[in-house]
Design a protein around this motif. Structure first.
Motif, short mmCIF file in Angstrom:
data_model
loop_
_atom_site.label_atom_id
_atom_site.label_comp_id
_atom_site.label_asym_id
_atom_site.label_seq_id
_atom_site.Cartn_x
_atom_site.Cartn_y
_atom_site.Cartn_z
N GLN A 23 -19.54 23.26 6.62
CA GLN A 23 -18.70 23.93 7.61
C GLN A 23 -19.08 23.52 9.03
O GLN A 23 -18.24 23.46 9.91
CB GLN A 23 -18.78 25.45 7.45
CG GLN A 23 -17.94 26.21 8.46
CD GLN A 23 -16.47 25.89 8.39
OE1 GLN A 23 -15.84 26.06 7.36
NE2 GLN A 23 -15.91 25.39 9.47
N LEU A 37 -13.04 25.55 5.94
CA LEU A 37 -12.55 26.82 5.40
C LEU A 37 -12.56 27.92 6.44
O LEU A 37 -11.67 28.76 6.46
CB LEU A 37 -13.40 27.24 4.20
CG LEU A 37 -13.31 26.35 2.98
CD1 LEU A 37 -14.29 26.81 1.92
CD2 LEU A 37 -11.91 26.33 2.42
N PHE A 112 -9.45 29.80 -2.07
CA PHE A 112 -9.03 28.51 -1.53
C PHE A 112 -7.65 28.14 -2.08
O PHE A 112 -6.76 27.76 -1.32
CB PHE A 112 -10.06 27.43 -1.89
CG PHE A 112 -9.61 26.05 -1.53
CD1 PHE A 112 -9.66 25.61 -0.22
CD2 PHE A 112 -9.14 25.18 -2.50
CE1 PHE A 112 -9.24 24.33 0.12
CE2 PHE A 112 -8.73 23.91 -2.18
CZ PHE A 112 -8.78 23.49 -0.86
N SER A 140 -12.04 21.04 4.19
CA SER A 140 -11.87 22.16 3.26
C SER A 140 -12.00 21.69 1.81
O SER A 140 -12.62 22.35 0.98
CB SER A 140 -10.51 22.82 3.45
OG SER A 140 -10.42 23.40 4.72
#
Length: 159
Positions: A23, A37, A112, A140
């Motif tokens: 991330q 995400l 997701f 992602s």
């Protein structure tokens, strides 16, 4: 050898921590890889986002993923601590720890898929709103890619 004291522990912990560290690529390489995400939820409180009109569906999706990633990191670190607490055997609550890990992985994978494919309802002050699906960016996908492998490890090292 079981789940907490088995040879796959390092892989389980590593794959659980990987999305959290990936991330951070979204902070520096957001233009090339996408925001990941958590996207626009990083570095901005909800009060600031509302005040400046920056709240979007992606902000709320990002908050959900931030909570999930924090829980996955906590679970992975708890596995390491349990390894030191029970070096030669399984703890008596190993099945519950295993179920929690499987649940977190399934939740991340399911959320997701839901947020990338379906418009989801969200409560607003004006009533229920349908949020647009989040964009599918490369970061992602990279963050969710370890989850099937992690679920395979959970199945292999089930206590």
């Amino acid at each position: 050898m079981g789940f907490v004291s088995g040879p796959g522990l390092a892989w389980v912990v590593g794959l659980s921590l990987l999305p959290f560290f990936l991330q951070f690529l979204g902070l520096g390489l957001g233009g090339a890889l996408g925001q990941g995400l958590c996207g626009s939820a990083l570095g901005l409180s909800e009060a600031e986002a509302v005040r400046y009109g920056l709240v979007s569906e992606y902000y709320f999706y990002g908050q959900l993923f931030l909570v999930l990633l924090a829980l996955k990191v906590t679970h992975a670190l708890a596995l390491v601590v349990l390894r030191f607490m029970y070096p030669d055997s399984e703890p008596p609550f190993a099945p519950q720890v295993w179920r929690l890990g499987v649940g977190l992985s399934l939740a991340l994978l399911g959320l997701f898929l839901l947020t990338r494919t379906l418009p989801l309802p969200f409560a607003t002050p004006l009533g229920l709103a349908w949020l647009a699906p989040a964009p599918l960016d490369p970061l992602s996908v990279l963050m969710v890619l370890p989850e099937p492998f992690l679920l395979g490890l959970y199945a292999r090292f089930r206590p």
